[in-house]
Design an enzyme around this catalytic site. Structure first.
Site, PDB file in Angstrom:
ATOM      1  N   GLY A   1       3.156   0.615   1.452  1.00 30.14           N
ATOM      2  CA  GLY A   1       3.972   0.097   1.162  1.00 30.14           C
ATOM      3  C   GLY A   1       5.019  -0.163  -0.182  1.00 30.14           C
ATOM      4  O   GLY A   1       5.930   0.272  -0.623  1.00 30.14           O
ATOM      5  N   GLY A  17      -2.113   2.877   4.129  1.00 28.34           N
ATOM      6  CA  GLY A  17      -3.032   1.970   4.155  1.00 28.34           C
ATOM      7  C   GLY A  17      -3.325   3.064   6.309  1.00 28.34           C
ATOM      8  O   GLY A  17      -4.574   3.792   6.224  1.00 28.34           O
TER       9      GLY A  17
HETATM   10 MG    MG Z   1       0.581  -2.588   3.182  1.00 25.98          MG
END
Ligand code: MG
Ligand code: 3PG
Length: 399
Positions: free
Chosen positions: A380, A356
């Site tokens: 993540g 991101g």
């Molecule tokens: Mg994230």
């Protein structure tokens, strides 16, 4: 991992496709980085070309299990429609009457979307029974399930995990591609450099521990670096600091030394008197941050040092910006590191930008996706993979 070709003839079949369309929006609700929507397109096209009736489902942000207008997927549906060049009707709910009517109206080779999955509390419920109920409802909309939301495969959520146990399932092309890249990072061409930034050390502890066994060097910037500088005994002023992690970081520094892994820290820092673009700021030595200043970017000497190390690497994985890049005075470190990855890519290195914020930073910096070997859609998820964890959304696709 099962893939789309294992699903056989899809003509006329209703395919529930989990995508990751969790795009950043500005305060007017406009998409500021459409990377995840673009990355979702090839799998959708592959399914429509096969004659499937494609039901795209996704989440946006973290609404609390009830509809909230600002978390509507409408901007993503609109962008998807532009990219596909066909209408993409958006149901007003996820598994209610509007979703059913929208699915019933689909013809072969057409696409529609459900509203934000997280408008339903069952999506993210910790309680398996609550998730199961929602997963049953999702599954009842379709004949098969395709998992292509790479950014959420580390989440044990109804639309990622439970639904895959209820329908014939397969990984989509994006998940296949992302996993292939991560596999390559687990047997890297050397030297292997990992660049880590971002705000919190505690988010990255697991991956650092694992990378100390696999990487040749760790270059550290971003907010997390101040815990490293503090672990070396330096004053970090009002910079981000996770005091409770200092001992652990000391352990990593010692472990790296024993293993011959270079941990490269900044030598200079842009230090400001407030977290703001118009705050007074100066360049200071990394071991002499004034008590009333906070470090908001790595300095130019550090950026050059990082760039030199990146230039010598054959594999580079980068996750997390080097500073508060959204504010112009603190963007230079991230920009220099991005340029170093671009140059390394041209020189033949395998370069991966993970997730991101880093992806948004390189696009904001004017770089093109093709300037890097790969820009991951999942920060993540890729970190947890590299940490050696079992990702529920991938495990469920094995059989
Ligand atoms: Mg994230
Ligand atoms: C992401 O943005 O990292 C993914 O879309 C997952 O979202 P989440 O962190 O809210 O689960």
């Amino acid at each position: 991992m099962r893939t789309i070709k294992d699903l056989g003839d899809l003509r006329g079949k209703k395919v529930l496709l989990r995508s990751d369309l969790n795009v950043p929006l500005d305060k007017d609700g406009a998409i500021t980085d459409d990377g995840r929507v673009r990355a979702s397109v090839p799998t959708i096209q592959r399914l429509t070309q096969a004659g499937a009736r494609v039901i795209v489902c996704a989440h946006l942000g973290r609404p609390k299990g009830a509809p909230e207008a600002r978390y509507s997927l409408a901007p993503a549906a609109q962008r998807l429609s532009e990219l596909l060049g066909v209408p993409v009707p958006l149901a007003q709910d996820t598994v209610g009457p509007s979703a059913h009517a929208t699915v019933d109206a689909l013809g072969d080779g057409e696409v529609a979307m459900l509203e934000n999955l997280r408008f339903n509390p069952g999506e993210t419920a910790k309680d398996a029974a609550a998730r199961a109920e929602f997963a049953d409802q999702l599954a009842s909309l379709a004949d098969v399930f395709v998992s292509d939301g790479f950014g959420v495969v580390h989440r044990e959520q109804a639309s990622v995990y439970d639904v895959a146990e209820r329908l014939p399932q397969a990984a989509g092309g994006l998940v296949e591609q992302e996993v292939a890249v991560l596999q390559r990072l687990t047997r890297p061409a050397r030297p292997y450099a990992v660049v880590l930034g971002g705000a919190k050390v505690s988010d990255k502890l697991g991956v650092i521990e694992n990378l100390l066994q696999h990487a040749d060097m760790l270059l550290i910037g971003g907010g997390m670096v101040f815990t490293f500088l503090a672990a070396q005994g330096h004053e970090v002023g009002t910079s981000l600091l996770e005091k409770d992690q200092i001992d652990r970081v000391k352990g990593y520094l010692a472990d790296a030394e024993n293993r011959g892994v270079d941990i490269v820290l900044p030598v200079d820092v842009v230090a400001a008197d407030a977290f703001s673009a118009d705050a007074a700021h100066d360049l200071v030595a990394a071991d002499a941050i004034p008590a009333d200043r906070m470090g908001l970017d790595i300095g130019p000497e550090s950026a050059k040092l990082f760039a030199r190390r990146i230039a010598g690497a054959k594999t580079v994985f980068w996750n997390g910006p080097m500073g508060a890049f959204e504010m112009a005075p603190y963007a230079a470190g991230t920009q220099t590191v991005a340029q170093a990855l671009v140059d390394a890519t041209s020189a033949g290195a395998f370069t991966v930008v993970g997730g991101g914020d880093s992806a948004a930073a390189v696009r904001q910096g004017g770089f093109d996706d093709d300037d890097f070997s790969h820009i991951s859609t999942g920060g993540g998820a890729s970190l947890e993979y590299l940490e050696g964890k079992t990702l529920p959304g991938l495990a469920v696709l094995e059989d």
